[in-house]
Design an enzyme around this catalytic site. Structure first.
Site, PDB file in Angstrom:
ATOM      1  N   CYS A 114      23.107  60.873  14.275  1.00  0.00           N
ATOM      2  CA  CYS A 114      22.621  61.635  15.434  1.00  0.00           C
ATOM      3  C   CYS A 114      23.763  62.087  16.343  1.00  0.00           C
ATOM      4  O   CYS A 114      23.549  62.928  17.218  1.00  0.00           O
ATOM      5  CB  CYS A 114      21.624  60.795  16.230  1.00  0.00           C
ATOM      6  SG  CYS A 114      20.273  60.194  15.226  1.00  0.00           S
ATOM      7  N   HIS A 254      21.213  62.780  23.528  1.00  0.00           N
ATOM      8  CA  HIS A 254      20.459  62.723  22.275  1.00  0.00           C
ATOM      9  C   HIS A 254      19.060  62.193  22.589  1.00  0.00           C
ATOM     10  O   HIS A 254      18.904  61.259  23.377  1.00  0.00           O
ATOM     11  CB  HIS A 254      21.175  61.809  21.287  1.00  0.00           C
ATOM     12  CG  HIS A 254      20.370  61.496  20.078  1.00  0.00           C
ATOM     13  ND1 HIS A 254      19.749  62.477  19.340  1.00  0.00           N
ATOM     14  CD2 HIS A 254      20.064  60.320  19.477  1.00  0.00           C
ATOM     15  CE1 HIS A 254      19.098  61.917  18.335  1.00  0.00           C
ATOM     16  NE2 HIS A 254      19.268  60.599  18.396  1.00  0.00           N
ATOM     17  N   ASN A 284      12.764  62.453  17.548  1.00  0.00           N
ATOM     18  CA  ASN A 284      14.195  62.345  17.286  1.00  0.00           C
ATOM     19  C   ASN A 284      14.551  63.274  16.121  1.00  0.00           C
ATOM     20  O   ASN A 284      14.190  63.011  14.974  1.00  0.00           O
ATOM     21  CB  ASN A 284      14.517  60.886  16.938  1.00  0.00           C
ATOM     22  CG  ASN A 284      15.984  60.662  16.644  1.00  0.00           C
ATOM     23  OD1 ASN A 284      16.760  61.608  16.487  1.00  0.00           O
ATOM     24  ND2 ASN A 284      16.378  59.404  16.567  1.00  0.00           N
TER      25      ASN A 284
HETATM   26  O1  UT7 Z   1      18.751  58.232  16.794  1.00  0.00           O
HETATM   27  C1  UT7 Z   1      19.621  57.175  16.978  1.00  0.00           C
HETATM   28  C2  UT7 Z   1      19.199  55.905  16.459  1.00  0.00           C
HETATM   29  N1  UT7 Z   1      17.878  55.433  16.764  1.00  0.00           N
HETATM   30  C3  UT7 Z   1      17.566  54.923  17.965  1.00  0.00           C
HETATM   31  O2  UT7 Z   1      18.302  55.051  18.912  1.00  0.00           O
HETATM   32  C4  UT7 Z   1      16.273  54.142  18.069  1.00  0.00           C
HETATM   33  C5  UT7 Z   1      16.460  52.992  18.991  1.00  0.00           C
HETATM   34  N2  UT7 Z   1      15.319  52.093  19.070  1.00  0.00           N
HETATM   35  C6  UT7 Z   1      14.156  52.407  19.659  1.00  0.00           C
HETATM   36  O3  UT7 Z   1      13.960  53.507  20.126  1.00  0.00           O
HETATM   37  C7  UT7 Z   1      13.127  51.303  19.822  1.00  0.00           C
HETATM   38  O4  UT7 Z   1      13.719  50.071  19.464  1.00  0.00           O
HETATM   39  C8  UT7 Z   1      11.841  51.521  18.994  1.00  0.00           C
HETATM   40  C9  UT7 Z   1      11.046  52.672  19.574  1.00  0.00           C
HETATM   41  C10 UT7 Z   1      12.192  51.825  17.546  1.00  0.00           C
HETATM   42  C11 UT7 Z   1      10.970  50.278  19.035  1.00  0.00           C
HETATM   43  O5  UT7 Z   1      10.683  49.935  20.396  1.00  0.00           O
HETATM   44  P1  UT7 Z   1      10.875  48.444  20.889  1.00  0.00           P
HETATM   45  O6  UT7 Z   1      10.435  48.407  22.278  1.00  0.00           O
HETATM   46  O7  UT7 Z   1      12.306  48.063  20.609  1.00  0.00           O
HETATM   47  O8  UT7 Z   1       9.869  47.644  19.998  1.00  0.00           O
HETATM   48  P2  UT7 Z   1      10.135  46.408  19.014  1.00  0.00           P
HETATM   49  O9  UT7 Z   1      10.798  46.878  17.773  1.00  0.00           O
HETATM   50  O10 UT7 Z   1      10.776  45.298  19.795  1.00  0.00           O
HETATM   51  O11 UT7 Z   1       8.643  45.994  18.706  1.00  0.00           O
HETATM   52  C12 UT7 Z   1       7.748  45.534  19.729  1.00  0.00           C
HETATM   53  C13 UT7 Z   1       6.372  45.385  19.129  1.00  0.00           C
HETATM   54  C14 UT7 Z   1       6.357  44.606  17.824  1.00  0.00           C
HETATM   55  O12 UT7 Z   1       5.172  43.844  17.790  1.00  0.00           O
HETATM   56  P3  UT7 Z   1       5.187  42.274  18.158  1.00  0.00           P
HETATM   57  O13 UT7 Z   1       6.132  41.638  17.181  1.00  0.00           O
HETATM   58  O14 UT7 Z   1       5.667  42.198  19.572  1.00  0.00           O
HETATM   59  O15 UT7 Z   1       3.759  41.870  17.984  1.00  0.00           O
HETATM   60  C15 UT7 Z   1       6.263  45.678  16.779  1.00  0.00           C
HETATM   61  O16 UT7 Z   1       5.667  45.239  15.596  1.00  0.00           O
HETATM   62  O17 UT7 Z   1       5.822  46.670  18.832  1.00  0.00           O
HETATM   63  C16 UT7 Z   1       5.386  46.696  17.483  1.00  0.00           C
HETATM   64  N3  UT7 Z   1       5.536  48.043  16.968  1.00  0.00           N
HETATM   65  C17 UT7 Z   1       4.565  48.961  17.044  1.00  0.00           C
HETATM   66  N4  UT7 Z   1       3.303  48.895  17.533  1.00  0.00           N
HETATM   67  C18 UT7 Z   1       2.557  50.020  17.456  1.00  0.00           C
HETATM   68  C19 UT7 Z   1       6.627  48.609  16.390  1.00  0.00           C
HETATM   69  N5  UT7 Z   1       6.360  49.880  16.082  1.00  0.00           N
HETATM   70  C20 UT7 Z   1       5.096  50.118  16.467  1.00  0.00           C
HETATM   71  C21 UT7 Z   1       4.266  51.251  16.412  1.00  0.00           C
HETATM   72  N6  UT7 Z   1       3.022  51.163  16.916  1.00  0.00           N
HETATM   73  N7  UT7 Z   1       4.678  52.426  15.898  1.00  0.00           N
END
Ligand code: UT7
Length: 329
Positions: A114, A254, A284
């Site tokens: 990215c 980004h 993204n």
């Molecule tokens: O482009 C450059 C590189 N990419 C990035 O910069 C992406 C960077 N990361 C992010 O934007 C975020 O980490 C995400 C959007 C990918 C995830 O958000 P988060 O707040 O970090 O969530 P998490 O991975 O800590 O997950 C929290 C909860 C989990 O459930 P539990 O374990 O707390 O019960 C996940 O299973 O959210 C759950 N979860 C979802 N729930 C509903 C993860 N994805 C989803 C989803 N829908 N799509």
């Protein structure tokens, strides 16, 4: 007087098809509320089966050339940042050059995830200031939906397809390519990776069965590194330009997650109106996100009066990059 490089035209190429959060609710266990709250995305654009990166990159390049008032004879070099080329080889930039009718100019792809477009701006600045070229096209284009794992709800809700391009010239007026910072850390490359299809794991039935040709991401770890790296890159780019953060008019970050954009904006003490956000409409789009935003800013009249912008990106590698773009004298 030493040579300088200026953005003199911008363009974008966006596929028509739209994928909404409601559409995703039918594919994986997710909700519009979760996606909106955790990422800021409402919908994203998606290429169809007959459209590839070169098609949308071509549109972006044509629009950038038109806005610069360039014909094919004006372009001396074309570079493309992408992680989703049409083919592993030849370079997609060569295919675009041919379709633009460019005459045997140097054309190459490079990948910095990215961060690719800002890496491209830094390359353009170097080549133009060193006198290699007077007019270059820099394109960022990706079709991440072609390498998305539609069974992984943690990543499949994030990505969209798109392309953006800028015309960079040794002659202004335009947005001067200023102070910059770029870097990488391959020690944490496994946080964001496509495992299959390269020389390490060539395509096979096994790599396909194991979903190794799609994006694998540790989102929360990537998030932490993104916030730190983008903040530091912005500060170093401003320092190189001899500017204080209070002299920034607009941040074009980004667009990976509105919370990352917000954290970067807070580090620069920017007000909400000084931060351009379009992640709600694109998701993204990888290397395309900054040039798409730049084109929207330019065509939306937001560069009048002239502004001093900071662009910052972060992505697979891991890589990061920032650059000051000054439409002000
Ligand atoms: O482009 C450059 C590189 N990419 C990035 O910069 C992406 C960077 N990361 C992010 O934007 C975020 O980490 C995400 C959007 C990918 C995830 O958000 P988060 O707040 O970090 O969530 P998490 O991975 O800590 O997950 C929290 C909860 C989990 O459930 P539990 O374990 O707390 O019960 C996940 O299973 O959210 C759950 N979860 C979802 N729930 C509903 C993860 N994805 C989803 C989803 N829908 N799509």
């Amino acid at each position: 007087m030493s040579r300088e490089a200026f953005i003199v035209g911008t363009g974008r190429g966006i596929p028509e098809k739209i994928l909404t959060n409601a559409d995703l609710e039918k594919i994986v266990d997710t909700s519009d509320a979760w996606i909106t709250e955790r990422t800021g995305i409402k919908f994203r654009h998606m290429t169809d089966e007959s459209t590839s990166t070169s098609d949308i990159a071509l549109l972006a390049a044509q629009n950038a050339m038109e806005s610069a008032g360039w014909s094919a004879a004006d372009v001396q070099c074309i570079i493309l940042a992408t992680v989703t080329p049409d083919y592993p080889f030849p370079a997609t930039a060569c295919l675009i050059a041919d379709r633009l009718g460019l005459s045997r100019v140097p054309a190459w792809d490079f990948e910095a995830g990215c961060s690719g477009f800002v890496y491209g701006l830094i390359q353009a600045k170097a080549f133009i200031e060193a006198g290699f070229f007077d007019r270059m096209l820099v394109i960022g284009a990706d079709c991440l939906t072609k390498i998305t794992n539609w069974k992984d709800r943690a990543s499949c809700v994030l990505f969209g397809d798109g392309a953006g391009a800028v015309a960079v010239s040794s002659q202004g007026p335009g947005g001067r390519l200023g102070g910059y910072h770029w870097g990488s850390d391959g020690a944490i490359s496994d946080l964001l990776i496509q495992h299959g299809g390269g020389s390490k794991h060539p395509a096979s039935h096994e790599t396909v069965d194991a979903a190794m040709h799609t994006i694998a991401m540790n989102g929360s770890e990537t998030f932490k590194h993104a916030v730190r790296a983008m903040r530091d890159a912005c500060m170093k780019a401003l320092e190189m330009e001899g500017l204080d953060k209070s002299e920034v008019d607009l941040l074009i970050s980004h667009q990976a997650n509105w919370r990352i954009i917000d954290a970067t904006a807070r580090a620069l003490s920017l007000k909400p109106e000084q931060v351009y956000v379009n992640i709600d409409r694109y998701g993204n789009t990888s290397a395309a996100s900054i040039p798409i935003a730049l084109d929207e800013v330019a065509r939306g009249g937001l560069l009048s009066p002239p502004k001093r912008l900071v662009t910052a990106a972060f992505g697979a590698g891991l890589t990061w990059a920032a650059m000051v773009l000054s439409w002000k004298a």
